[in-house]
Motif scaffolding. Sequence first.
Motif, PDB file in Angstrom:
ATOM      1  N   GLN A 271      -9.238  -9.363   1.136  1.00 47.73           N
ATOM      2  CA  GLN A 271      -9.073  -7.916   0.950  1.00 47.73           C
ATOM      3  C   GLN A 271     -10.263  -7.126   1.152  1.00 47.73           C
ATOM      4  O   GLN A 271     -10.884  -7.416   2.283  1.00 47.73           O
ATOM      5  CB  GLN A 271      -9.659  -8.230  -0.362  1.00 47.73           C
ATOM      6  N   TRP A 272      -9.984  -5.944   1.527  1.00 51.85           N
ATOM      7  CA  TRP A 272     -10.978  -4.759   2.788  1.00 51.85           C
ATOM      8  C   TRP A 272     -11.263  -3.772   1.808  1.00 51.85           C
ATOM      9  O   TRP A 272     -10.495  -3.322   0.479  1.00 51.85           O
ATOM     10  CB  TRP A 272     -10.434  -4.639   3.900  1.00 51.85           C
ATOM     11  N   VAL A 273     -12.431  -3.155   2.465  1.00 47.92           N
ATOM     12  CA  VAL A 273     -12.542  -2.085   1.829  1.00 47.92           C
ATOM     13  C   VAL A 273     -12.637  -0.770   2.867  1.00 47.92           C
ATOM     14  O   VAL A 273     -13.316  -1.460   3.694  1.00 47.92           O
ATOM     15  CB  VAL A 273     -14.168  -1.743   1.497  1.00 47.92           C
ATOM     16  N   VAL A 274     -12.007   0.349   3.671  1.00 48.12           N
ATOM     17  CA  VAL A 274     -11.363   1.030   4.816  1.00 48.12           C
ATOM     18  C   VAL A 274     -12.439   1.592   4.748  1.00 48.12           C
ATOM     19  O   VAL A 274     -11.257   2.731   4.188  1.00 48.12           O
ATOM     20  CB  VAL A 274      -9.930   0.250   5.405  1.00 48.12           C
ATOM     21  N   PRO A 275     -13.451   2.084   5.382  1.00 43.94           N
ATOM     22  CA  PRO A 275     -13.020   3.786   5.614  1.00 43.94           C
ATOM     23  C   PRO A 275     -12.237   4.682   6.441  1.00 43.94           C
ATOM     24  O   PRO A 275     -11.319   3.936   7.553  1.00 43.94           O
ATOM     25  CB  PRO A 275     -14.526   3.743   6.853  1.00 43.94           C
ATOM     26  N   ALA A 276     -12.904   6.122   6.284  1.00 48.34           N
ATOM     27  CA  ALA A 276     -11.798   6.634   7.449  1.00 48.34           C
ATOM     28  C   ALA A 276     -11.168   6.405   9.253  1.00 48.34           C
ATOM     29  O   ALA A 276     -10.270   6.819   9.745  1.00 48.34           O
ATOM     30  CB  ALA A 276     -11.621   8.002   7.632  1.00 48.34           C
ATOM     31  N   SER A 277     -12.078   5.994   9.691  1.00 41.47           N
ATOM     32  CA  SER A 277     -12.455   5.328  10.904  1.00 41.47           C
ATOM     33  C   SER A 277     -11.499   4.614  10.810  1.00 41.47           C
ATOM     34  O   SER A 277     -11.230   4.040  12.631  1.00 41.47           O
ATOM     35  CB  SER A 277     -14.300   5.148  11.201  1.00 41.47           C
ATOM     36  N   HIS A 278     -10.937   3.421  10.321  1.00 41.92           N
ATOM     37  CA  HIS A 278     -10.667   2.601  10.439  1.00 41.92           C
ATOM     38  C   HIS A 278      -8.704   2.596  10.504  1.00 41.92           C
ATOM     39  O   HIS A 278      -8.800   3.310   9.095  1.00 41.92           O
ATOM     40  CB  HIS A 278     -11.321   0.970   9.731  1.00 41.92           C
ATOM     41  N   CYS A 279      -7.984   1.974   9.992  1.00 44.32           N
ATOM     42  CA  CYS A 279      -6.747   1.378   9.548  1.00 44.32           C
ATOM     43  C   CYS A 279      -6.706  -0.538   9.488  1.00 44.32           C
ATOM     44  O   CYS A 279      -7.340  -0.677  10.566  1.00 44.32           O
ATOM     45  CB  CYS A 279      -5.749   2.231  10.279  1.00 44.32           C
ATOM     46  N   VAL A 280      -5.104  -0.070   8.951  1.00 45.07           N
ATOM     47  CA  VAL A 280      -4.748  -1.355   8.823  1.00 45.07           C
ATOM     48  C   VAL A 280      -3.846  -1.925   9.015  1.00 45.07           C
ATOM     49  O   VAL A 280      -2.765  -0.850   8.993  1.00 45.07           O
ATOM     50  CB  VAL A 280      -4.901  -1.771   7.092  1.00 45.07           C
ATOM     51  N   TRP A 281      -3.364  -2.813   9.785  1.00 46.79           N
ATOM     52  CA  TRP A 281      -1.717  -3.349  10.111  1.00 46.79           C
ATOM     53  C   TRP A 281      -1.724  -4.524   8.540  1.00 46.79           C
ATOM     54  O   TRP A 281      -2.409  -5.795   8.513  1.00 46.79           O
ATOM     55  CB  TRP A 281      -1.942  -3.907  11.257  1.00 46.79           C
ATOM     56  N   MET A 282      -0.314  -4.389   8.465  1.00 47.10           N
ATOM     57  CA  MET A 282       0.006  -5.126   7.213  1.00 47.10           C
ATOM     58  C   MET A 282       1.537  -5.643   8.610  1.00 47.10           C
ATOM     59  O   MET A 282       2.987  -5.065   7.836  1.00 47.10           O
ATOM     60  CB  MET A 282       0.428  -4.143   6.234  1.00 47.10           C
ATOM     61  N   PRO A 283       1.779  -6.617   8.484  1.00 43.34           N
ATOM     62  CA  PRO A 283       2.897  -7.427   9.432  1.00 43.34           C
ATOM     63  C   PRO A 283       4.333  -7.172   8.172  1.00 43.34           C
ATOM     64  O   PRO A 283       4.231  -6.776   6.662  1.00 43.34           O
ATOM     65  CB  PRO A 283       2.865  -8.586   9.462  1.00 43.34           C
ATOM     66  N   PRO A 284       5.280  -7.487   8.572  1.00 46.02           N
ATOM     67  CA  PRO A 284       6.490  -7.097   7.611  1.00 46.02           C
ATOM     68  C   PRO A 284       6.235  -8.410   6.382  1.00 46.02           C
ATOM     69  O   PRO A 284       5.410 -10.018   7.350  1.00 46.02           O
ATOM     70  CB  PRO A 284       7.151  -8.069   8.364  1.00 46.02           C
ATOM     71  N   HIS A 285       7.106  -8.698   5.180  1.00 42.26           N
ATOM     72  CA  HIS A 285       6.816  -9.515   4.469  1.00 42.26           C
ATOM     73  C   HIS A 285       5.570  -9.427   4.044  1.00 42.26           C
ATOM     74  O   HIS A 285       4.891 -11.117   2.706  1.00 42.26           O
ATOM     75  CB  HIS A 285       7.530 -11.027   4.588  1.00 42.26           C
TER      76      HIS A 285
ATOM     77  N   LEU B 114       1.255   0.306   9.500  1.00 43.13           N
ATOM     78  CA  LEU B 114       0.204   0.611   9.456  1.00 43.13           C
ATOM     79  C   LEU B 114       0.258   1.885   8.918  1.00 43.13           C
ATOM     80  O   LEU B 114       0.483   2.739   8.492  1.00 43.13           O
ATOM     81  CB  LEU B 114       0.050   1.118  11.257  1.00 43.13           C
ATOM     82  N   PHE B 115      -1.680   1.586   8.051  1.00 42.95           N
ATOM     83  CA  PHE B 115      -1.531   3.018   6.847  1.00 42.95           C
ATOM     84  C   PHE B 115      -3.315   2.638   7.123  1.00 42.95           C
ATOM     85  O   PHE B 115      -4.125   1.882   7.298  1.00 42.95           O
ATOM     86  CB  PHE B 115      -1.442   2.539   6.534  1.00 42.95           C
ATOM     87  N   GLY B 116      -3.539   4.538   7.317  1.00 42.64           N
ATOM     88  CA  GLY B 116      -5.452   4.432   6.548  1.00 42.64           C
ATOM     89  C   GLY B 116      -5.352   5.975   5.858  1.00 42.64           C
ATOM     90  O   GLY B 116      -4.599   6.229   5.663  1.00 42.64           O
ATOM     91  N   ALA B 117      -7.321   6.438   5.790  1.00 44.84           N
ATOM     92  CA  ALA B 117      -7.286   6.998   5.138  1.00 44.84           C
ATOM     93  C   ALA B 117      -7.409   7.968   6.296  1.00 44.84           C
ATOM     94  O   ALA B 117      -7.877   7.548   6.792  1.00 44.84           O
ATOM     95  CB  ALA B 117      -8.212   7.078   4.060  1.00 44.84           C
ATOM     96  N   MET B 118      -7.223   9.655   5.131  1.00 40.40           N
ATOM     97  CA  MET B 118      -7.982  10.707   6.599  1.00 40.40           C
ATOM     98  C   MET B 118      -9.265  11.414   6.040  1.00 40.40           C
ATOM     99  O   MET B 118      -9.609  11.804   6.532  1.00 40.40           O
ATOM    100  CB  MET B 118      -6.504  12.115   6.344  1.00 40.40           C
ATOM    101  N   ARG B 119      -9.437  10.750   5.029  1.00 42.35           N
ATOM    102  CA  ARG B 119     -10.898  10.489   4.351  1.00 42.35           C
ATOM    103  C   ARG B 119     -11.091   9.457   3.241  1.00 42.35           C
ATOM    104  O   ARG B 119      -9.618   9.281   2.195  1.00 42.35           O
ATOM    105  CB  ARG B 119     -11.194  12.408   3.807  1.00 42.35           C
ATOM    106  N   GLY B 120     -12.304   9.518   2.847  1.00 44.22           N
ATOM    107  CA  GLY B 120     -12.490   8.558   1.632  1.00 44.22           C
ATOM    108  C   GLY B 120     -11.639   6.993   2.627  1.00 44.22           C
ATOM    109  O   GLY B 120     -12.167   6.385   3.526  1.00 44.22           O
TER     110      GLY B 120
END
Length: 253
Positions: free
Chosen positions: A37-51, A21-27
């Motif tokens: 593909q996504w462009v993700v703002p700091a208000s959101h995050c991405v979940w990437m399952p294994p593999h 699970l990862f995201g930005a604190m800003r930017g």
Amino acid sequence: MRIAQPQERVTAAHSHASGQLFGAMRGLLSVAADSGQWVVPASHCVWMPPHHVHALRSHGPFAGWSVYVDEASCGSLPAAPCVMRVSGLLREAVRRASTWDDGALDALDVRQARVAGVILDEIAAAPHEPFGLPLPTDPRLLRVARAVLDDLADERGVEALAAWAGVSPRTLARRFTSETGFTPSAWRQRARILRALELLAASQPASQPVTTIALDLGYDNVSAFIAMFKRVMGVTPGRYGGGGGSQSSNIGA
């Protein structure tokens, strides 16, 4: 873990056995996965399952965070990559976990186990949001898209951007629409919405004035910006920044 660096961060395509699970604190982050593909703002995050193969690029200096989840603990978590909103509870749980020695969970520490449980519960329960900005794959179009993202106040039209990228305006408009599902102008509007959400979220609880955000995004008329935001998100910028939410948004893919 939490990382901050003065330069942009570029991570080549890779995969790992753990979920992430990862995201930005800003930017903004550009994230490419095997499913989209996504462009993700700091208000959101991405979940990437294994593999799952994925790559990441920040726009400007990087400040971000990651949580790695052992594959054995991913059974009840989403099986496909997805974007979710970062709740206040999740943000604080990640902040606490990042202070652990080496960022690792001590299985014998019951307090750490409870924090880890909160993070897993938040990943499992958070509603998924198709909150992306499709990026073109043609290198010339991708160069245009990244130039727009790096300066959303730039008002250059299709002809000027096409000349800069070394492609005909007709080809740029046709292929951009084919590869992203949006005309170049609609895509820029979508990018501006994402940046506006980032700016609204970055300074909570006291959001930036809407006028400042509108000017930063290249709008001379704040009323035009508010009208555009409400048309896309279903609420005004002020209400969204105050917690009005985006339930009626059509920003998703």
